[in-house]
Design an enzyme around this catalytic site. Structure first.
Site, PDB file in Angstrom:
ATOM      1  N   HIS A 195       0.759  -1.165   0.131  1.00 16.51           N
ATOM      2  CA  HIS A 195      -0.026  -0.071  -0.046  1.00 16.51           C
ATOM      3  C   HIS A 195       0.910   1.401  -0.285  1.00 16.51           C
ATOM      4  CE1 HIS A 195      -3.276   2.553   2.228  1.00 16.51           C
ATOM      5  NE2 HIS A 195      -3.497   2.504   0.745  1.00 16.51           N
ATOM      6  N   ASP A 208       9.162   7.038 -20.252  1.00 19.70           N
ATOM      7  CA  ASP A 208       9.631   7.097 -21.490  1.00 19.70           C
ATOM      8  C   ASP A 208      11.179   6.481 -21.411  1.00 19.70           C
ATOM      9  OD1 ASP A 208      11.211   9.418 -20.861  1.00 19.70           O
ATOM     10  OD2 ASP A 208       9.434  10.770 -21.348  1.00 19.70           O
ATOM     11  N   HIS A 224       8.081  18.935 -13.691  1.00 23.47           N
ATOM     12  CA  HIS A 224       8.867  17.816 -13.845  1.00 23.47           C
ATOM     13  C   HIS A 224      10.195  17.689 -13.033  1.00 23.47           C
ATOM     14  CE1 HIS A 224      10.402  14.724 -16.837  1.00 23.47           C
ATOM     15  NE2 HIS A 224      11.345  15.293 -16.908  1.00 23.47           N
ATOM     16  N   TYR A 239       7.610  13.767 -21.742  1.00 15.72           N
ATOM     17  CA  TYR A 239       6.746  13.797 -20.613  1.00 15.72           C
ATOM     18  C   TYR A 239       5.738  12.620 -20.564  1.00 15.72           C
ATOM     19  CZ  TYR A 239       8.867  18.294 -20.160  1.00 15.72           C
ATOM     20  OH  TYR A 239       9.529  19.443 -20.101  1.00 15.72           O
ATOM     21  N   ALA A 240       6.117  11.529 -20.970  1.00 13.48           N
ATOM     22  CA  ALA A 240       5.170  10.317 -21.065  1.00 13.48           C
ATOM     23  C   ALA A 240       5.847   9.369 -19.950  1.00 13.48           C
ATOM     24  CB  ALA A 240       5.406   9.360 -22.427  1.00 13.48           C
ATOM     25  N   ASN A 241       5.516  10.068 -18.704  1.00 14.43           N
ATOM     26  CA  ASN A 241       5.854   9.196 -17.614  1.00 14.43           C
ATOM     27  C   ASN A 241       4.642   9.398 -16.404  1.00 14.43           C
ATOM     28  OD1 ASN A 241       8.720   9.139 -18.354  1.00 14.43           O
ATOM     29  ND2 ASN A 241       8.464  11.591 -18.293  1.00 14.43           N
TER      30      ASN A 241
END
Length: 139
Positions: free
Chosen positions: A20, A28, A106, A128-130
């Site tokens: 938890h 990326d 970021h 920014y594909a995170n």
């Protein structure tokens, strides 16, 4: 042979080990990952596997209570952001609970990613594909 969605043994083990509030970053190909952090490197070549396809599979096996995104995705990669949010909304319906969505700059995202239990690196090559997925409990 496993018949659930995640066939990669290392990734399956990471998901199974999450408790938890533990964080799991899916990123990326360019996000910096500290050498001491556990990394499941799935990247084969540019775009393979994609960020969204990897996220889709992980979400079939992980109960998520909140996510963290970089604020910059809104301007730099709105298509990926929209598709990601659609997946999260669908997951929330399936889980029967809301999933908190938080945005940070970021630089803060990278610091928080360094605290995640593990990172899954994809072949995604778009900005920014995170996302950091925080594990919830299904009870």
């Amino acid at each position: 042979m496993k018949k659930t969605a995640v066939l990669n043994a290392q990734l399956s083990g990471v998901i199974a080990s999450l408790g938890h509030t533990d964080g799991l970053t899916i990123c990326d190909a360019g996000l910096p990952i500290p050498s001491e952090q556990q990394c499941v490197d799935l990247a084969l070549t540019k775009g393979i596997p994609s960020f969204l396809s990897t996220l889709e599979v992980v979400l079939t096996e992980l109960f998520v209570e909140r996510i963290l995104l970089a604020e910059e995705i809104k301007q730099a990669n709105p298509t990926i952001e929209q598709q990601l949010l659609e997946m999260i909304n669908k997951l929330a319906q399936t889980q029967g609970r809301q999933i908190e969505i938080e945005y940070v700059v970021h630089s803060e995202f990278k610091q928080r990613s360094n605290q995640a239990k593990a990172v899954v690196r994809t072949g995604e090559c778009s900005p920014y594909a995170n996302v950091i997925l925080y594990s919830g409990v299904p009870f």
